[in-house]
Write an enzyme that holds these catalytic residues in place. Structure first.
Site, PDB file in Angstrom:
ATOM      1  N   LYS A  54      -5.697  -7.969  17.102  1.00 45.23           N
ATOM      2  CA  LYS A  54      -4.823  -8.726  16.168  1.00 45.23           C
ATOM      3  C   LYS A  54      -3.450  -9.188  16.866  1.00 45.23           C
ATOM      4  O   LYS A  54      -2.991 -10.144  16.714  1.00 45.23           O
ATOM      5  CB  LYS A  54      -4.636  -8.381  14.913  1.00 45.23           C
ATOM      6  CG  LYS A  54      -5.813  -8.077  13.958  1.00 45.23           C
ATOM      7  CD  LYS A  54      -5.742  -7.106  12.820  1.00 45.23           C
ATOM      8  CE  LYS A  54      -7.199  -6.939  12.278  1.00 45.23           C
ATOM      9  NZ  LYS A  54      -7.489  -5.610  12.132  1.00 45.23           N
ATOM     10  N   GLN A  98      -5.048  -1.435   8.223  1.00 41.84           N
ATOM     11  CA  GLN A  98      -6.363  -1.206   8.854  1.00 41.84           C
ATOM     12  C   GLN A  98      -7.156  -0.177   8.325  1.00 41.84           C
ATOM     13  O   GLN A  98      -6.376   1.082   7.997  1.00 41.84           O
ATOM     14  CB  GLN A  98      -5.998  -0.790  10.362  1.00 41.84           C
ATOM     15  CG  GLN A  98      -7.133  -1.013  11.250  1.00 41.84           C
ATOM     16  CD  GLN A  98      -7.778  -2.069  11.590  1.00 41.84           C
ATOM     17  OE1 GLN A  98      -7.187  -3.204  11.676  1.00 41.84           O
ATOM     18  NE2 GLN A  98      -9.162  -2.173  11.516  1.00 41.84           N
ATOM     19  N   ASP A 121      -5.848  -9.933   3.965  1.00 39.42           N
ATOM     20  CA  ASP A 121      -7.165  -9.282   4.086  1.00 39.42           C
ATOM     21  C   ASP A 121      -8.040  -9.618   3.001  1.00 39.42           C
ATOM     22  O   ASP A 121      -9.076  -9.450   2.773  1.00 39.42           O
ATOM     23  CB  ASP A 121      -6.900  -7.761   4.377  1.00 39.42           C
ATOM     24  CG  ASP A 121      -7.767  -7.311   5.398  1.00 39.42           C
ATOM     25  OD1 ASP A 121      -8.519  -7.919   6.110  1.00 39.42           O
ATOM     26  OD2 ASP A 121      -7.695  -5.984   5.350  1.00 39.42           O
TER      27      ASP A 121
END
Ligand code: GUN
Length: 284
Positions: A54, A98, A121
């Protein structure tokens, strides 16, 4: 039949070029640089690799990027405090925590702390609910990447029988909703499914996200099926998916490789969500 390989790297690269163009325009016209903050808790090696991808992708796109690393022992409150600070930070348009998180942390509480407008997300209950109701919102990256790959390869999902072997909140559940919204007929299989092979063998489009190498063998796949491999496994140091690629390839019409299939699309769809969040921030 020998399946055509769906080249995720190539598709991701053309999406990347589109993002670069749109980002240039956003910076030139409005002086806004898309900004992403990633929070990593603990030292899971896989997660570290994903966060680095990322970071690198953000850098190629000239996005603003911040990463926040916490030890395994981090307290829920300090993570929530950081999220609340990032929610108010104008430089940051997208916040990603994450997963997986260490066991002592309440994943639902942490994900719910992210402002839905910065939830790139798509895992906040509001965005997940919107997806289920077919309303505009952020869509989780792996499902979005799978649909984008099919669309850009001119594969119609309308009316197709799709079988997903996964029911997680990152893949199976949102993919089910996204495909229903696009007029597919969807079956979701999981560990308690009675006859998983029977379901799989009826699929026009089979999506496997199981985490077991060679889980999908040629005898389970219908002639001419489209096989999407979401698995990422490591066997003797080499990456592989859930599908017995060489044998299934002889029966399917399209197949995704691992690596170089769904993975690159997942990474780039996140960036597209960050760009979208930055654009939407102008309308506030
Ligand atoms: N870990 C593996 N996949 C994902 C994902 O899509 N989002 C987050 N936040 N963590 C992940």
């Amino acid at each position: 039949m020998v399946a055509e390989i769906l080249d995720g790297k190539q598709i991701a690269s053309s999406i990347e070029n589109e993002i670069i163009e749109e980002t240039k325009e956003l910076i030139e016209k409005y002086g806004v640089t898309p900004g992403l903050a990633v929070i990593l808790v603990g030292s899971d090696p896989g997660s570290q690799v994903y966060v680095n991808i990322k970071k690198k992708t953000s850098s190629r796109l000239s996005f603003h990027f911040e990463d926040y690393l916490f030890p395994d022992t981090a307290k829920e409150e300090e993570i929530i405090e950081l999220i609340q600070r990032l929610n108010k930070d104008d430089k940051i348009h997208g916040i990603l925590v994450q997963l997986p998180l260490p066991k002592h942390l309440d994943e639902n509480r942490i994900l719910s702390a992210i402002s839905p407008e910065k939830d790139v997300d798509g895992l906040h209950p509001l965005n997940m609910g919107k997806l289920l109701l077919k309303q505009e919102g952020f869509i989780p990256n792996t499902p979005a990447g799978i649909l984008e790959m099919l669309k850009r390869s001119n594969i119609e999902v309308r009316g197709k029988d799709v079988v997903i072997v996964n029911r997680s909140k990152i893949v199976g559940r949102p993919l089910m909703a996204l495909l229903i919204n696009n007029d597919a007929t969807v079956t979701v299989c999981h560990t308690k499914t009675k006859d998983i092979k029977l379901h799989m063998s009826r699929a026009d489009i089979l999506v496997a996200a199981v985490g077991i190498p060679n889980f999908v063998t040629a005898d389970m796949v219908k002639e001419g099926a489209i096989v999407i491999d979401v698995g990422i496994n490591r066997v003797e140091g080499k990456l592989c998916g859930d599908v017995d690629f060489e044998n299934v390839r002889k029966k399917a019409s399209y197949i995704t490789p691992v690596p170089g299939g769904v993975g690159p699309l997942t990474a780039i769809m996140l960036m597209r969500n960050v760009l979208l969040a930055a654009k939407l921030s102008l309308k506030k």
